[in-house]
Design a protein around this motif. Sequence first.
Motif, PDB file in Angstrom:
ATOM      1  N   GLU A  31      -6.812   6.718  -4.978  1.00 32.23           N
ATOM      2  CA  GLU A  31      -6.693   7.779  -4.591  1.00 32.23           C
ATOM      3  C   GLU A  31      -6.391   8.354  -3.798  1.00 32.23           C
ATOM      4  O   GLU A  31      -4.973   9.578  -3.562  1.00 32.23           O
ATOM      5  CB  GLU A  31      -8.709   8.718  -4.069  1.00 32.23           C
ATOM      6  CG  GLU A  31      -8.429   9.863  -5.465  1.00 32.23           C
ATOM      7  CD  GLU A  31     -10.349   9.762  -4.524  1.00 32.23           C
ATOM      8  OE1 GLU A  31     -10.817  10.622  -3.586  1.00 32.23           O
ATOM      9  OE2 GLU A  31     -10.814   9.610  -6.149  1.00 32.23           O
ATOM     10  N   GLY A  32      -6.048   7.882  -2.534  1.00 29.81           N
ATOM     11  CA  GLY A  32      -5.186   8.230  -1.409  1.00 29.81           C
ATOM     12  C   GLY A  32      -4.000   8.045  -2.048  1.00 29.81           C
ATOM     13  O   GLY A  32      -2.903   8.749  -1.541  1.00 29.81           O
ATOM     14  N   GLY A  33      -3.493   7.671  -2.819  1.00 30.58           N
ATOM     15  CA  GLY A  33      -2.034   7.012  -3.051  1.00 30.58           C
ATOM     16  C   GLY A  33      -1.870   8.326  -4.176  1.00 30.58           C
ATOM     17  O   GLY A  33      -0.713   8.102  -3.989  1.00 30.58           O
ATOM     18  N   ALA A  83     -10.783   4.990  -2.549  1.00 34.00           N
ATOM     19  CA  ALA A  83     -10.366   5.417  -2.003  1.00 34.00           C
ATOM     20  C   ALA A  83      -9.130   5.073  -1.728  1.00 34.00           C
ATOM     21  O   ALA A  83      -8.231   5.905  -1.445  1.00 34.00           O
ATOM     22  CB  ALA A  83     -11.171   4.860  -0.302  1.00 34.00           C
ATOM     23  N   GLY A  84      -8.949   3.989  -2.086  1.00 40.40           N
ATOM     24  CA  GLY A  84      -7.323   3.638  -1.923  1.00 40.40           C
ATOM     25  C   GLY A  84      -6.373   4.065  -3.284  1.00 40.40           C
ATOM     26  O   GLY A  84      -5.554   4.795  -2.726  1.00 40.40           O
ATOM     27  N   ASN A 135       0.886  -0.954   0.118  1.00 44.02           N
ATOM     28  CA  ASN A 135      -0.185   0.314  -0.119  1.00 44.02           C
ATOM     29  C   ASN A 135       0.983   1.022  -0.070  1.00 44.02           C
ATOM     30  O   ASN A 135       0.093   2.253  -0.108  1.00 44.02           O
ATOM     31  CB  ASN A 135      -0.971   0.571   1.350  1.00 44.02           C
ATOM     32  CG  ASN A 135      -2.901  -0.579   1.347  1.00 44.02           C
ATOM     33  OD1 ASN A 135      -2.001  -1.148   0.089  1.00 44.02           O
ATOM     34  ND2 ASN A 135      -2.688  -1.482   1.753  1.00 44.02           N
ATOM     35  N   HIS A 175      -2.776  11.084  -4.231  1.00 43.65           N
ATOM     36  CA  HIS A 175      -2.393  11.878  -2.968  1.00 43.65           C
ATOM     37  C   HIS A 175      -1.453  12.814  -2.561  1.00 43.65           C
ATOM     38  O   HIS A 175      -0.347  13.137  -2.168  1.00 43.65           O
ATOM     39  CB  HIS A 175      -3.716  12.445  -1.486  1.00 43.65           C
ATOM     40  CG  HIS A 175      -5.392  12.811  -2.328  1.00 43.65           C
ATOM     41  ND1 HIS A 175      -5.120  14.281  -2.811  1.00 43.65           N
ATOM     42  CD2 HIS A 175      -6.683  12.841  -2.173  1.00 43.65           C
ATOM     43  CE1 HIS A 175      -5.919  14.453  -3.391  1.00 43.65           C
ATOM     44  NE2 HIS A 175      -7.601  13.422  -3.219  1.00 43.65           N
ATOM     45  N   ALA A 176      -1.204  11.089  -1.921  1.00 41.70           N
ATOM     46  CA  ALA A 176       0.008  11.267  -0.991  1.00 41.70           C
ATOM     47  C   ALA A 176       1.638  11.101  -2.315  1.00 41.70           C
ATOM     48  O   ALA A 176       2.082  11.708  -1.367  1.00 41.70           O
ATOM     49  CB  ALA A 176       0.079   9.562  -0.551  1.00 41.70           C
TER      50      ALA A 176
END
Lengths: 379, 168
Positions: B160-162, B157-158, B80, B164-165
């Motif tokens: 996108e989160g990735g 979400a995963g 992740n 974003h990060a």
Amino acid sequence: MPHVDEGTLHAYLDGELPFAERKTLDVHLAECASCRTMLEEERALLDRASALLGAARPTERPAPPFEQLSVPRPPRRSPWRVRTPVAWAASIALALGIGYYLRQPSTGPVASAPEQHDVALVQQANERDKFAERFTQPAERADENKPAPGTPRSHAAARAPSPVPAPAPSTVAAVAVPIPQAPPLAVARDIAEGVVKTAPVAKTDSVAASALIVDGGIVRQQSAASQSRNAAPAPAPALEYMSTDSLARGAAGVSQATSRQSVELRGRATTTSWPIISRGTARSLLGTDPVGLPGLARQIRRSPAADGTVVVEQRIDSATTIQIFQRQSGTAALDSSAKAEIAPADRLARYLGRLRVEISGPLSTDSLNKLLDQVQPLP
Amino acid sequence: MPDDIAEVYRNTYPALVRFLYRKVWDAERAADLAQEAFARAVVHKPENTRGWLFVVAANMARDEARRAAREKRHLTLLKNEPDAVHSEPDEAIDADRQRSAVRAALEQLTPRDREALLLWDAGMSYDEIATQTGLARGAIGTTLARARRRLVEAYDAGIEGGQHAARG
């Protein structure tokens, strides 16, 4: 009809909605635009979820043939059912072995009385088969040449044959070699001849002579049974050996079992039950290179008694194997009382460097002597 | 009358491997477990071979998962970890990364939802899933709808989160 819930829509899309409900829903969808929209949303969701799951699938590989699967697997599931009898036999053999091993210490002093030896040897011979019957007579004949019982010499000689009778239980299964209960006649004859050849030449203690004979006999049987001495004996024959042994012990009776068994074992438990070791191990046991006849196939074993005795077994030909026992000359070993004797009657011996070397085999004394002269450190 | 196991094997093996794969996340292991399950079926000769296979497979996978739980979590965390140079759209995300993202998303589902979804994907009917999971048949549609939605949401979400990060 009220608007439908997403669960119904998914069941509908999955084709799992019961026929009647499906009909009703079809009718409703035809009339209700919002439900149609919702249906399309759910369809998109469903497709998306399926696609995601599809991305997380293993590389498709063809299934192995069913036959391959079903044939070897079931036996793997129930190995103990198949092997139960074998397991029982092994347990019993092991139990007997351990039992015998534990009572071993008490038998030592009794066994050194020569008369009992003789009696026991004859009895042992009777318990064995044809081959044994043949060697009983020469053994008795040799008896006449025996020195008076109780002299240090006969005592020493009596203790000399096959260093340690009782194999450590843990090693038995691994290295024991079958002693067929009824050896082929040819082998029996060989052994009988060996007796005739060896006993008169030895001209000494019957125990010693017999021990040599038995040694030779077993070695011969072994080479007749298996052409490759280097191959580790299969477990099944090892069991056979154990059960043969225990049967004979059972027949020996309980009353005079002690002395009898010790002699019996002395005859039986030749080096075939000694653990096979590598040359390196032999070297560390001896403190120097093991010795033997160069250029011959060899098998190195160690005494289970941890007295530092090593035996190098070498095949002269397909039916003859000689044993070259060796240990550091300074160490106290089983036959330390025989030390005064350069060549005890049962085995010809010499000192080679730091080693005391003894040779034994189904050959004439002259032949053994010549072979012993050729013994040298093995490369 | 027990089913013809050879027939079931031909029809079900790939699905069972897939089902197992999404539990153990190791193709080799999944194939091994599937074969083990079939081997057991050959011995046990169950009435409903297919259903029985999935029950057994699920149990084996759970045992497997328990054993590898800590290791697995560690692996998930590693996978992740956002790839710093990755800012391309979904389609370009390589298969490995997508697989780990799906895996992470699946792990956010409740066990029951996940089980129903995986069983459905393995080709089981609502009736079979109901039998297998103990859910009422009428609840399967709802369960699947929820499972699918959560899977897609968690996945997005995963990702996108990735991203974003990666951007931040």
